[in-house]
Motif scaffolding. Structure first.
Motif, PDB file in Angstrom:
ATOM      1  N   LYS A 107      -7.145  -4.398  -9.043  1.00  0.00           N
ATOM      2  CA  LYS A 107      -6.072  -5.576  -7.735  1.00  0.00           C
ATOM      3  C   LYS A 107      -4.572  -4.997  -7.998  1.00  0.00           C
ATOM      4  O   LYS A 107      -4.420  -4.804  -9.039  1.00  0.00           O
ATOM      5  N   ILE A 108      -4.100  -3.956  -7.171  1.00  0.00           N
ATOM      6  CA  ILE A 108      -2.780  -4.257  -7.266  1.00  0.00           C
ATOM      7  C   ILE A 108      -2.203  -5.121  -6.792  1.00  0.00           C
ATOM      8  O   ILE A 108      -2.697  -5.657  -5.591  1.00  0.00           O
ATOM      9  N   ILE A 109      -1.112  -5.544  -7.552  1.00  0.00           N
ATOM     10  CA  ILE A 109      -0.071  -6.692  -7.384  1.00  0.00           C
ATOM     11  C   ILE A 109       1.523  -6.220  -6.953  1.00  0.00           C
ATOM     12  O   ILE A 109       1.628  -6.149  -8.684  1.00  0.00           O
ATOM     13  N   ALA A 110       1.956  -5.704  -6.419  1.00  0.00           N
ATOM     14  CA  ALA A 110       3.207  -5.447  -5.812  1.00  0.00           C
ATOM     15  C   ALA A 110       3.956  -5.994  -5.745  1.00  0.00           C
ATOM     16  O   ALA A 110       3.739  -7.223  -5.156  1.00  0.00           O
ATOM     17  N   LYS A 111       5.411  -6.232  -6.111  1.00  0.00           N
ATOM     18  CA  LYS A 111       6.653  -6.594  -6.057  1.00  0.00           C
ATOM     19  C   LYS A 111       7.719  -6.357  -5.912  1.00  0.00           C
ATOM     20  O   LYS A 111       7.892  -5.276  -6.305  1.00  0.00           O
ATOM     21  N   ARG A 112       8.613  -6.859  -5.174  1.00  0.00           N
ATOM     22  CA  ARG A 112       9.235  -6.075  -4.534  1.00  0.00           C
ATOM     23  C   ARG A 112      11.123  -6.634  -4.674  1.00  0.00           C
ATOM     24  O   ARG A 112      11.016  -7.102  -3.680  1.00  0.00           O
ATOM     25  N   SER A 113      11.443  -7.177  -5.505  1.00  0.00           N
ATOM     26  CA  SER A 113      12.629  -7.320  -5.764  1.00  0.00           C
ATOM     27  C   SER A 113      14.003  -6.718  -5.947  1.00  0.00           C
ATOM     28  O   SER A 113      14.798  -7.234  -5.540  1.00  0.00           O
ATOM     29  N   ASP A 114      13.122  -5.243  -5.139  1.00  0.00           N
ATOM     30  CA  ASP A 114      14.347  -4.354  -4.682  1.00  0.00           C
ATOM     31  C   ASP A 114      14.647  -4.067  -3.211  1.00  0.00           C
ATOM     32  O   ASP A 114      13.162  -3.999  -2.913  1.00  0.00           O
TER      33      ASP A 114
END
Length: 403
Positions: A107-114
């Motif tokens: 599973k890809i778990i992506a997070k974008r804080s920028d």
């Protein structure tokens, strides 16, 4: 794989509300102390997690040290790449080629804080998931509990990718609960008691009673070696050697055998409490396990405890011996503890100690002792040494020479 950073997730301290910042700062200090061999590492302690920037340090050397630091729930080594979609895709594919064996789900778990990055989290999940399927068409995606959870975090300074979550030691950062004096013998129980105390945030100082020539240099070294085994959890521990020969000789000379152990333990407790005051400790810790030996019956504990109002914490009091041994093996103190170098308690142990000592008799026999003078002379002979993880353990070699 060459890691760029290790991301640390906090354990129980994340529930500490207004005190949270002080707990995090103490944890950061403990991490810095434990990783003092790697001055290149930069530590950034934030409210929700801590980031260790490795700056070229081999992450495989850092992971074992980090796993022993109390206050850490878990941590993830990560690699850093540029904030470019194609570069990120390439990195994801390289990682999967390295770790995928043909059986795991992912599973890809992506997070974008920028939030200035061109793709949002959902778009990243889709694009990077497709990149994995491009090289492994038969791989299965699984949203709940995948075998490979590949985390991708877009931050201001780059993209961080990780797939491992390594369990930490849990508990509270050592030092957040104050200082305690650990009565450290050469046995199995007291190092385990020290371990449990540190897990609840207590900074320990080891107090060891030596009675030369009745106790040997090997026995003293054994106690120091046990302290070495506890230092990775905090970085360093002060070891306090207390001269106890005169006191034990006086007890043996003036007190009936059955009360030797009771009065000996009362004198140890008096001395430990005085050292606690000098060293600004809050509590006394020991490895007593209820009913294990004569001095550890409830009646004996009551008689011995009478000499102090300081709280005495017994972390292993309700554990049986096999449970204590299991923990001793886990923290690697058991093999040292069973080496046959006797401490002052065992050398002066009477053949038939009182298991139900009477306080009236204890007070009567202690009147024969110059308690204040004995304590004053013992305190004047204290030796204090700072023990660190790199302190050489000598005992195993000396023991092997005797076999």
């Amino acid at each position: 794989m060459k890691y760029s950073e290790i991301m640390v997730r906090y354990g129980e301290l994340s529930t500490k509300g207004k005190n949270r910042k002080s707990f995090i700062m103490q944890l950061a200090q403990n991490v810095k102390q434990a990783l003092s061999d790697f001055p290149e590492i930069k530590i950034h302690a934030e409210r929700d997690r801590m980031h260790l920037l490795l700056n070229g340090v081999d992450g495989q050397l850092v992971i074992p040290k980090l796993a022993k630091i109390f206050g850490i729930q878990n941590f993830s080594p990560s690699v850093r790449v540029e904030k470019d979609v194609q570069v990120i895709k390439d990195a994801v594919q390289e990682i999967m080629k390295e770790i995928y064996t043909g059986k795991e789900t992912f599973k890809i778990i992506a997070k974008r804080s920028d939030h200035t990055f061109e793709l949002n989290s959902n778009e990243l999940n889709q694009a990077l998931g497709n990149a994995v399927i491009d090289i492994f068409p038969d791989i299965q995606a699984q949203m709940k509990k995948p075998d490979i959870p590949l985390r991708v975090e877009i931050r201001r300074d780059g993209t961080y990718l990780s797939y491992e979550t390594i369990k930490g030691a849990g508990g509270l950062p050592v030092g957040t609960s104050g200082k305690g004096m650990l009565m450290l013998s050469g046995g199995i129980d007291s190092p385990v008691a020290g371990y449990f105390a540190m897990k609840r945030g207590v900074e320990i100082e080891a107090v060891h009673f030596a009675s030369p020539p009745y106790t040997s240099e090997q026995a003293l070294q054994k106690a120091k070696d046990l302290t070495v085994k506890l230092t990775p959890y905090v970085g360093k521990i002060d070891f306090i050697e207390v001269p106890f020969t005169e006191i034990q000789e006086e007890i043996k000379r003036t007190v009936p055998q059955g009360y030797w152990m009771t009065i000996t333990r009362r004198m140890m407790l008096r001395l430990t409490d005085e050292i606690r005051k000098i060293r600004h400790g809050l509590i006394i810790l020991n490895g007593e396990s209820l009913g294990q030996v004569a001095s550890q019956t409830l009646q004996s504990m009551v008689a011995i405890n009478e000499v102090t109002n300081t709280p005495i914490i017994r972390p292993v009091a309700t554990m049986d011996k096999l449970e204590i041994i299991e923990v001793a093996e886990k923290i690697d103190t058991f093999d040292l503890s069973i080496q046959p170098f006797e401490d002052c308690c065992t050398i002066f142990a009477p053949p038939q100690p009182k298991t139900r000592p009477q306080l009236e008799k204890v007070h009567h026999y202690e009147e024969r002792l110059d308690i204040d003078g004995l304590i004053e002379r013992a305190l004047s002979g204290l030796k204090i040494e700072t023990i660190r993880p790199e302190t050489t353990i000598q005992q195993s070699e000396e023991f092997s020479d005797l076999l």
